[in-house]
Write an enzyme that holds these catalytic residues in place. Structure first.
Site, PDB file in Angstrom:
ATOM      1  N   HIS A  22       0.800  -1.320  -0.037  1.00 41.27           N
ATOM      2  CA  HIS A  22      -0.051   0.115   0.014  1.00 41.27           C
ATOM      3  C   HIS A  22       0.881   1.277  -0.122  1.00 41.27           C
ATOM      4  O   HIS A  22       0.562   2.345  -0.445  1.00 41.27           O
ATOM      5  CB  HIS A  22      -0.975   0.006   0.980  1.00 41.27           C
ATOM      6  CG  HIS A  22      -2.260  -1.131   0.829  1.00 41.27           C
ATOM      7  ND1 HIS A  22      -2.103  -2.232   1.064  1.00 41.27           N
ATOM      8  CD2 HIS A  22      -3.557  -0.482   0.582  1.00 41.27           C
ATOM      9  CE1 HIS A  22      -3.231  -2.684   0.526  1.00 41.27           C
ATOM     10  NE2 HIS A  22      -4.060  -1.624   0.400  1.00 41.27           N
ATOM     11  N   TYR A  41      -9.724   7.733   2.169  1.00 44.79           N
ATOM     12  CA  TYR A  41      -9.548   6.399   2.341  1.00 44.79           C
ATOM     13  C   TYR A  41      -8.501   5.991   3.463  1.00 44.79           C
ATOM     14  O   TYR A  41      -7.525   6.459   3.087  1.00 44.79           O
ATOM     15  CB  TYR A  41      -9.410   5.729   0.943  1.00 44.79           C
ATOM     16  CG  TYR A  41      -9.633   4.220   0.883  1.00 44.79           C
ATOM     17  CD1 TYR A  41      -9.850   3.502   2.054  1.00 44.79           C
ATOM     18  CD2 TYR A  41      -9.387   3.723  -0.256  1.00 44.79           C
ATOM     19  CE1 TYR A  41     -10.136   2.019   1.733  1.00 44.79           C
ATOM     20  CE2 TYR A  41      -9.593   2.267  -0.531  1.00 44.79           C
ATOM     21  CZ  TYR A  41      -9.954   1.375   0.525  1.00 44.79           C
ATOM     22  OH  TYR A  41     -10.318   0.184   0.452  1.00 44.79           O
TER      23      TYR A  41
END
Length: 104
Positions: A22, A41
């Site tokens: 990520h 997010y």
């Protein structure tokens, strides 16, 4: 704005790999999230249980639901399938959480 919370599960020992992937999130994936109305997010990790808690704000839930049909999303799911619990189509097993409190 629609607020969504959900949980997913990593395989044991995959916390660092999940974070690494990520930290290097593909630009195409970022673009797709934004194009499908996803904002603000965040994903949090409970290292004791390997449970991930995701939070996202959406402009339109119907538009967001179409993100799963994109080629880049399906490619990402396959890329992540070796480190987390997934469904047969490689999508993460995700449990939607009910909001019980919010304060601006």
């Amino acid at each position: 704005m629609i607020r969504k919370g959900f949980k997913m599960k990593l395989f044991k020992g995959m916390c660092e790999e999940y974070k690494k992937r990520h930290d290097n999130l593909w630009l195409e994936m970022i673009k797709m999230i934004h194009e499908h109305g996803g904002k603000n997010y965040s994903i949090f990790l409970d290292e004791e249980t390997n449970t991930l808690f995701g939070y996202i704000e959406l402009e339109d839930e119907e538009l967001w639901n179409k993100s799963s049909e994109t080629e880049i999303c399906q490619k990402w799911w396959k890329y992540m399938a070796d480190i987390m619990e997934t469904n047969q189509d490689s999508s993460p097993i995700s449990v939607e959480l009910n909001e019980v409190f919010h304060l601006d």
